[in-house]
Design an enzyme around this catalytic site. Structure first.
Site, PDB file in Angstrom:
ATOM      1  N   ARG A  35     103.499 -77.689  84.367  1.00  0.00           N
ATOM      2  CA  ARG A  35     103.591 -78.243  85.722  1.00  0.00           C
ATOM      3  C   ARG A  35     104.962 -77.986  86.342  1.00  0.00           C
ATOM      4  O   ARG A  35     105.079 -77.827  87.561  1.00  0.00           O
ATOM      5  CB  ARG A  35     103.318 -79.745  85.690  1.00  0.00           C
ATOM      6  CG  ARG A  35     101.837 -80.051  85.743  1.00  0.00           C
ATOM      7  CD  ARG A  35     101.606 -81.536  85.809  1.00  0.00           C
ATOM      8  NE  ARG A  35     100.226 -81.810  86.132  1.00  0.00           N
ATOM      9  CZ  ARG A  35      99.553 -82.871  85.722  1.00  0.00           C
ATOM     10  NH1 ARG A  35     100.132 -83.770  84.948  1.00  0.00           N
ATOM     11  NH2 ARG A  35      98.303 -83.052  86.084  1.00  0.00           N
ATOM     12  N   LYS A 201      91.190 -90.716  81.022  1.00  0.00           N
ATOM     13  CA  LYS A 201      91.190 -91.488  82.276  1.00  0.00           C
ATOM     14  C   LYS A 201      89.730 -91.761  82.649  1.00  0.00           C
ATOM     15  O   LYS A 201      89.189 -91.226  83.621  1.00  0.00           O
ATOM     16  CB  LYS A 201      91.925 -90.725  83.375  1.00  0.00           C
ATOM     17  CG  LYS A 201      93.429 -90.621  83.088  1.00  0.00           C
ATOM     18  CD  LYS A 201      94.153 -89.845  84.159  1.00  0.00           C
ATOM     19  CE  LYS A 201      95.650 -89.752  83.863  1.00  0.00           C
ATOM     20  NZ  LYS A 201      96.353 -88.822  84.747  1.00  0.00           N
ATOM     21  N   GLY A 354      96.559 -81.982  83.652  1.00  0.00           N
ATOM     22  CA  GLY A 354      97.811 -81.840  82.922  1.00  0.00           C
ATOM     23  C   GLY A 354      97.591 -81.680  81.431  1.00  0.00           C
ATOM     24  O   GLY A 354      98.107 -80.745  80.808  1.00  0.00           O
ATOM     25  N   GLY A 378      92.205 -84.946  87.996  1.00  0.00           N
ATOM     26  CA  GLY A 378      91.527 -85.850  88.929  1.00  0.00           C
ATOM     27  C   GLY A 378      91.474 -85.246  90.332  1.00  0.00           C
ATOM     28  O   GLY A 378      90.458 -85.333  91.025  1.00  0.00           O
TER      29      GLY A 378
HETATM   30  N1  ADP Z   1      87.942 -89.755  71.932  1.00  0.00           N
HETATM   31  C1  ADP Z   1      89.138 -89.968  72.489  1.00  0.00           C
HETATM   32  N2  ADP Z   1      89.777 -91.147  72.312  1.00  0.00           N
HETATM   33  C2  ADP Z   1      90.997 -91.363  72.860  1.00  0.00           C
HETATM   34  N3  ADP Z   1      91.675 -90.456  73.618  1.00  0.00           N
HETATM   35  C3  ADP Z   1      91.071 -89.268  73.813  1.00  0.00           C
HETATM   36  C4  ADP Z   1      89.785 -88.969  73.281  1.00  0.00           C
HETATM   37  N4  ADP Z   1      89.465 -87.712  73.662  1.00  0.00           N
HETATM   38  C5  ADP Z   1      90.499 -87.246  74.380  1.00  0.00           C
HETATM   39  N5  ADP Z   1      91.470 -88.166  74.472  1.00  0.00           N
HETATM   40  C6  ADP Z   1      92.799 -88.033  75.126  1.00  0.00           C
HETATM   41  O1  ADP Z   1      92.673 -87.745  76.494  1.00  0.00           O
HETATM   42  C7  ADP Z   1      93.964 -87.345  76.938  1.00  0.00           C
HETATM   43  C8  ADP Z   1      93.858 -86.521  78.186  1.00  0.00           C
HETATM   44  O2  ADP Z   1      93.122 -87.215  79.175  1.00  0.00           O
HETATM   45  P1  ADP Z   1      93.281 -86.997  80.742  1.00  0.00           P
HETATM   46  O3  ADP Z   1      94.647 -87.442  81.189  1.00  0.00           O
HETATM   47  O4  ADP Z   1      92.107 -87.681  81.352  1.00  0.00           O
HETATM   48  O5  ADP Z   1      93.143 -85.415  80.901  1.00  0.00           O
HETATM   49  P2  ADP Z   1      93.820 -84.431  81.985  1.00  0.00           P
HETATM   50  O6  ADP Z   1      95.308 -84.713  82.006  1.00  0.00           O
HETATM   51  O7  ADP Z   1      93.499 -83.064  81.513  1.00  0.00           O
HETATM   52  O8  ADP Z   1      93.178 -84.782  83.297  1.00  0.00           O
HETATM   53  C9  ADP Z   1      94.579 -86.599  75.777  1.00  0.00           C
HETATM   54  O9  ADP Z   1      95.877 -87.108  75.542  1.00  0.00           O
HETATM   55  C10 ADP Z   1      93.620 -86.850  74.600  1.00  0.00           C
HETATM   56  O10 ADP Z   1      94.282 -87.218  73.416  1.00  0.00           O
HETATM   57  O1  X15 Z   2      98.397 -86.248  85.340  1.00  0.00           O
HETATM   58  C1  X15 Z   2      97.906 -86.279  86.455  1.00  0.00           C
HETATM   59  O2  X15 Z   2      96.590 -86.126  86.714  1.00  0.00           O
HETATM   60  P1  X15 Z   2      95.438 -85.555  85.729  1.00  0.00           P
HETATM   61  O3  X15 Z   2      95.522 -86.280  84.382  1.00  0.00           O
HETATM   62  O4  X15 Z   2      94.187 -85.886  86.471  1.00  0.00           O
HETATM   63  O5  X15 Z   2      95.652 -84.087  85.601  1.00  0.00           O
HETATM   64  C2  X15 Z   2      98.728 -86.446  87.708  1.00  0.00           C
HETATM   65  O6  X15 Z   2     100.109 -86.395  87.439  1.00  0.00           O
HETATM   66  C3  X15 Z   2      98.336 -87.736  88.411  1.00  0.00           C
HETATM   67  O7  X15 Z   2      98.638 -88.836  87.600  1.00  0.00           O
HETATM   68  P2  X15 Z   2      97.820 -90.217  87.785  1.00  0.00           P
HETATM   69  O8  X15 Z   2      96.391 -89.983  87.316  1.00  0.00           O
HETATM   70  O9  X15 Z   2      98.571 -91.210  86.917  1.00  0.00           O
HETATM   71  O10 X15 Z   2      97.866 -90.569  89.260  1.00  0.00           O
END
Ligand code: ADP
Ligand code: X15
Length: 398
Positions: A35, A201, A354, A378
């Site tokens: 990023r 998330k 991310g 997101g």
């Molecule tokens: N079964 C699970 N239990 C807890 N955490 C998980 C599980 N599967 C994936 N994760 C966690 O989800 C995190 C990423 O989630 P998220 O922030 O939603 O993705 P992104 O940043 O790609 O949008 C990672 O740190 C990973 O360890």
């Molecule tokens: O990590 C982020 O989003 P992402 O996990 O959806 O890729 C952005 O920095 C937004 O963070 P936020 O979901 O805490 O608003």
């Protein structure tokens, strides 16, 4: 949206820019600087144009509290290395330190405010509170605002949304590029169109399913959100991540998918462990037979193969959210198999988020193995849903 080129002569001007520098950290060590690197082209362009640059960014979710764990110091240091100029980090967000640095800022210099989420008003639901904080951001002497934090454009927050109302503004190069690729996903979609969802998330991402069911042919569900679906199907999920109050919503999604003739594919097996720990002993079990004292930390091998087969035969794929806790080697297989399958897609494959971007790099894939790696998870999902993103909608029209 205007481009930075539409902002006129920036020589000697102060540019306030929102970037997304929310990078994964191990202590103070950045484990993936994607990023930060993605933010460099716009910043370089602004510096080359003779501007002084004030960077706003967040790290994690400190929830309005000052917490050194969420300091932007590692990000400021890395950005300085990449730009080849010192990035002076203020001790506060809009206090004395930020004001002093901003008033001394010269052309060709870069400063950064501390984590904007240290300020309770940044994420407030109260528009007036946010507007008050936005006034302080703009009041740092900024002549224009540039929106380049694509990963946060879906957030109605002071440094993303409200500040744009106060200054002439434009989208940065990263935001422009991201929007261009995502637009391609929505306008040149070749079927089958598969969306793969995972990550942690959970409640944020469950919300997008409603609209995605209308556009995608198949939704593949892994990661932390799969357990709320398993529960909706009447299965026990042990100590796994679970959004109890979303079980009914998931049940409705499953029914809706059936009505629309769409598929929601869930894992048939999962990798479980007694604790959330790298050395916890992993076991594979059937998804409908999870032991009550274990937590699901990855999709199982049978599911990983099934997911990979669905992905490989698609012509458009969007993937957000790791399939498991990829940061721990024992729970990285599902994410690896899904990533591998995306590299084989005959069509457009996009990875967003991310942690998802960081996962594919950590697992040894190269950026150009995929059609596009988006810095927003997101944000991309909400764009694909067809929703208006506040951080884009607020920008001046061209
Ligand atoms: N079964 C699970 N239990 C807890 N955490 C998980 C599980 N599967 C994936 N994760 C966690 O989800 C995190 C990423 O989630 P998220 O922030 O939603 O993705 P992104 O940043 O790609 O949008 C990672 O740190 C990973 O360890
Ligand atoms: O990590 C982020 O989003 P992402 O996990 O959806 O890729 C952005 O920095 C937004 O963070 P936020 O979901 O805490 O608003």
């Amino acid at each position: 949206m205007k481009s930075i080129a539409d902002l006129g002569d920036l020589s000697g001007k102060k540019v306030l820019i929102r970037c997304d520098l929310n990078v994964p950290l191990d202590g103070e060590t950045i484990t993936d600087d994607g990023r930060i690197r993605a933010s460099v082209p716009t910043l370089k362009a602004l510096l080359d144009a003779g501007a002084g640059v004030i960077v706003m960014a967040h790290l994690g979710r400190p929830k309005g509290q000052v917490n050194p764990k969420f300091s932007l110091a590692p990000a400021a240091a890395r950005l300085g290395e990449l730009l080849g100029v010192e990035v002076k980090l203020a001790d506060d967000v809009v206090g004395d330190s930020a004001q002093q640095l901003a008033s001394a800022l010269q052309a060709g210099e870069v400063m950064m405010l501390q984590n904007v989420r240290y300020e309770p008003a940044e994420e407030s639901k109260d528009e007036a509170e946010r507007a008050e904080l936005a006034k302080k951001y703009a009041g740092l002497g900024a002549d224009v605002f540039v929106s380049d934090g694509f990963g946060v454009v879906h957030r109605k927050q002071a440094s993303v949304y409200d500040v744009a109302k106060l200054l002439p503004n434009a989208a940065g190069l990263l935001v422009e590029k991201e929007v261009q690729v995502l637009k391609q996903l929505t306008t040149e979609t070749k079927n089958p169109y598969v969306v793969v969802l995972g990550g942690s998330k959970v409640s944020d991402k469950l919300k997008v399913i409603d609209n995605l069911l209308k556009t995608a042919d198949t939704l593949v569900i892994g990661g932390g959100m799969l357990f709320t679906f398993l529960k909706a199907n009447g299965h026990e999920v042990g100590t796994s991540l679970l959004e109890e109050d979303q079980v009914e919503t998931c049940r409705n999604y499953l029914a809706e998918a059936e009505k629309l003739g769409k598929e929601i594919i869930l894992p048939t097996d999962v990798v479980v462990a007694p604790e959330f720990k790298a050395d916890a002993p992993p076991t594979v079990c059937a998804a409908d037979e999870m032991p009550s004292d274990q937590m699901g930390l990855d999709i199982g091998p049978e599911s990983a193969t099934a997911f990979a087969n669905v992905i490989r035969t698609a012509h458009t794929v969007f993937w957000n959210g790791p399939m498991g806790v990829f940061e721990m080697a024992a729970f990285a297989n599902g994410t690896r198999e899904v990533a591998e399958a995306l590299t084989k897609v005959d069509g457009l494959s996009v990875v967003g988020g991310g942690d998802s971007a960081s996962a594919v790099r950590a697992l040894g894939f190269a950026d150009d193995d995929f059609g596009h790696i988006s810095t927003g998870g997101g944000a991309s999902l909400e764009y694909l849903e067809g929703k208006e993103l506040p951080g884009l909608a607020v920008l001046d029209a061209n």
